[in-house]
Each structure stands twice: as structure tokens, then as C-alpha cells.
Design a protein around this motif. Sequence first.
Motif, PDB file in Angstrom:
ATOM      1  N   GLU A 151      21.846  13.312  66.135  1.00  0.00           N
ATOM      2  CA  GLU A 151      23.247  12.857  66.838  1.00  0.00           C
ATOM      3  C   GLU A 151      23.516  11.369  66.790  1.00  0.00           C
ATOM      4  OE1 GLU A 151      24.064  14.572  70.840  1.00  0.00           O
ATOM      5  OE2 GLU A 151      23.527  16.651  69.998  1.00  0.00           O
ATOM      6  N   ARG A 153      27.022  10.939  65.094  1.00  0.00           N
ATOM      7  CA  ARG A 153      28.032  10.300  65.831  1.00  0.00           C
ATOM      8  C   ARG A 153      28.614   9.066  65.298  1.00  0.00           C
ATOM      9  NH1 ARG A 153      25.459   9.843  69.996  1.00  0.00           N
ATOM     10  NH2 ARG A 153      26.382  11.320  71.525  1.00  0.00           N
ATOM     11  N   LEU A 180      30.905  15.896  69.831  1.00  0.00           N
ATOM     12  CA  LEU A 180      29.881  16.398  68.912  1.00  0.00           C
ATOM     13  C   LEU A 180      29.686  18.002  69.167  1.00  0.00           C
ATOM     14  CD1 LEU A 180      27.105  13.585  69.310  1.00  0.00           C
ATOM     15  CD2 LEU A 180      28.418  14.238  67.419  1.00  0.00           C
ATOM     16  N   SER A 198      29.892  20.494  66.143  1.00  0.00           N
ATOM     17  CA  SER A 198      28.609  20.379  65.487  1.00  0.00           C
ATOM     18  C   SER A 198      27.642  20.980  66.164  1.00  0.00           C
ATOM     19  CB  SER A 198      28.431  18.645  64.946  1.00  0.00           C
ATOM     20  OG  SER A 198      29.486  18.352  64.444  1.00  0.00           O
ATOM     21  N   ARG A 199      27.282  20.696  67.295  1.00  0.00           N
ATOM     22  CA  ARG A 199      26.233  21.313  67.871  1.00  0.00           C
ATOM     23  C   ARG A 199      26.270  22.721  67.785  1.00  0.00           C
ATOM     24  NH1 ARG A 199      27.345  17.470  72.904  1.00  0.00           N
ATOM     25  NH2 ARG A 199      25.881  15.609  72.562  1.00  0.00           N
TER      26      ARG A 199
END
Length: 274
Positions: free
Chosen positions: A146, A150, A161, A164-165
Motif C-alpha cells: 500500500e 498510495r 485505497l 483497490s483492496r
Amino acid sequence: MTAAYPLTWLYAPGDRPHVVAKALTSGADIVVVDLEDAVDPDRKAYARAATADLLGELPPIPVHVRVNALDTPWAAPDIAAVARAPGLCALRLPKITSPAEVVRIAERAVPPGLPLYALLESALGVEHAYAVASAHPSLRGIALGEADLRADLGVRDDAGLDWSRSRVIVAARAAGLPPPAQSVHPDVRDLAGLATSCAHGRALGFLGRAAIHPRQLAVIERAFLPTEAEIEHAETILKAATTQQGAQALPDGCFVDAAVVTAAQRTLSLARRR
């Protein structure tokens, strides 16, 4: 032996063998010896040699090694130094952006079938999440990096995020891989923030989390273990499933079918760690 559901993955810098030794007795499920971001360029060779020496014998818990990014001059020597080591459980491949990178490492791996984990740390990597996750049978898991992601996305707050997670969690499931472990919480003193972040990650579908300090381990484990109420509910579901066939509703209104039973079984498997 790796826990059925590992919850804690503790990173330790490969150029500090005494820190790695402490990590091996920290209570983590898996120790990840880092040859990449945690090691300065002028110490890469030492970290590689020290890690190969460490893995010459079987460690007390599973050890993964995060090698350097595949487009750097350090990656090939890293892999050559540790891949045959009897104490190595898996290689973690950083900054993966395509399935071809996974296939290339898997097909050249010695020994064949060496378990691999791919770290997706860019927009391109996330876009290719399912293709990477299904690239080769030797790939045993995917996860986000991350900090790099980021920076790549220019995300200003943590919520940026979440898409994307979720993408990576869905890709792992679609490829038949275990749920990903959550990425590290970088502030080792902020245990309250870590607990809050873990609760959010669990709600998204992560299972377990990477850590960068032993003090984070207990917080992570508590966050991802089922509560007493969850255990009791899972036991009620399984009891109902064994006494009556087919879909049914419990007295509290919960609908029980095969998917709900599977989730309850996982809850009780996790509860056995308590």
C-alpha cells in the motif's frame, strides 16, 4: 508448519540477523525476511548472504523471503541465493505488474513448485490482479503493497485505497487463492489506529495482516479472531445444519444455507487458535 489460517506475517530486515532471530520467537505465524525496501543498496549483498546462511537450517516457524523487484540487478542473485535453502517456505515477489513476471520466476524456480506470493504495488498491478492471481499453480497468494500504491495513485486518505483492496480480495477468491493479508500499518506506536484499521480490513474481506514490529502482532490477532458471539452463532448454524437438511431459518431470522455453513466452519477453525 504453517497455521491453517495464518494471521500474522512479521517483516524483518535481512541485513540485521539479530532482528530476524527475535522475529522467529515473536509469536508470528510467518516471518518475512526482507531483502528489498528495508535494506540499503550497499547492504544488499550482506543481507542476501546472511539470509541464505539463516535458511541453511530449518527455522522454528515458516520463513518467506521478499526478494528485490524483478527489474533490479539484485533480484536474480537474491533468488539464486535462497531458492534452494532448506529453510525457505516461499518467495515474495514485489512490484508485480503482469502475469508474465510470475510465470517467468515459476518456470525457472529451483526447486520446481517453489511457492510464490505476488505483491501488487501499482495501478497497473491492481488492474492485472486476477491475471496475476491465476498466472501459475506455484502462486499461493497475492497482496497489496500500500505504501507504493498510495504514492502511485496520489491517494490523500486511507479510504482512497478501498477500491483497490476490494479488487485484490475479489481477484484472490476468483483465482481460488486464500484471502489476502492486509498491508502493514506503518506507525508501530499507534496500536489503537492499528486495531481500527484491522477491523475495517476484516470487514472488507482481508484475513490477517503483515506487521513491522512484534508489538503489533497481538493487536492483529485479536482483530481477526472471531468474537465469542461470532463463535456461538457459528456453532448454532452448524448444529442446525446437522439436524435438518436444506436451507432453513434460525429462530433469530438468520437464513442458513450451504454458503452460510461454510462461513461458520471457517469461523470455528479460526476460533481454535484462541
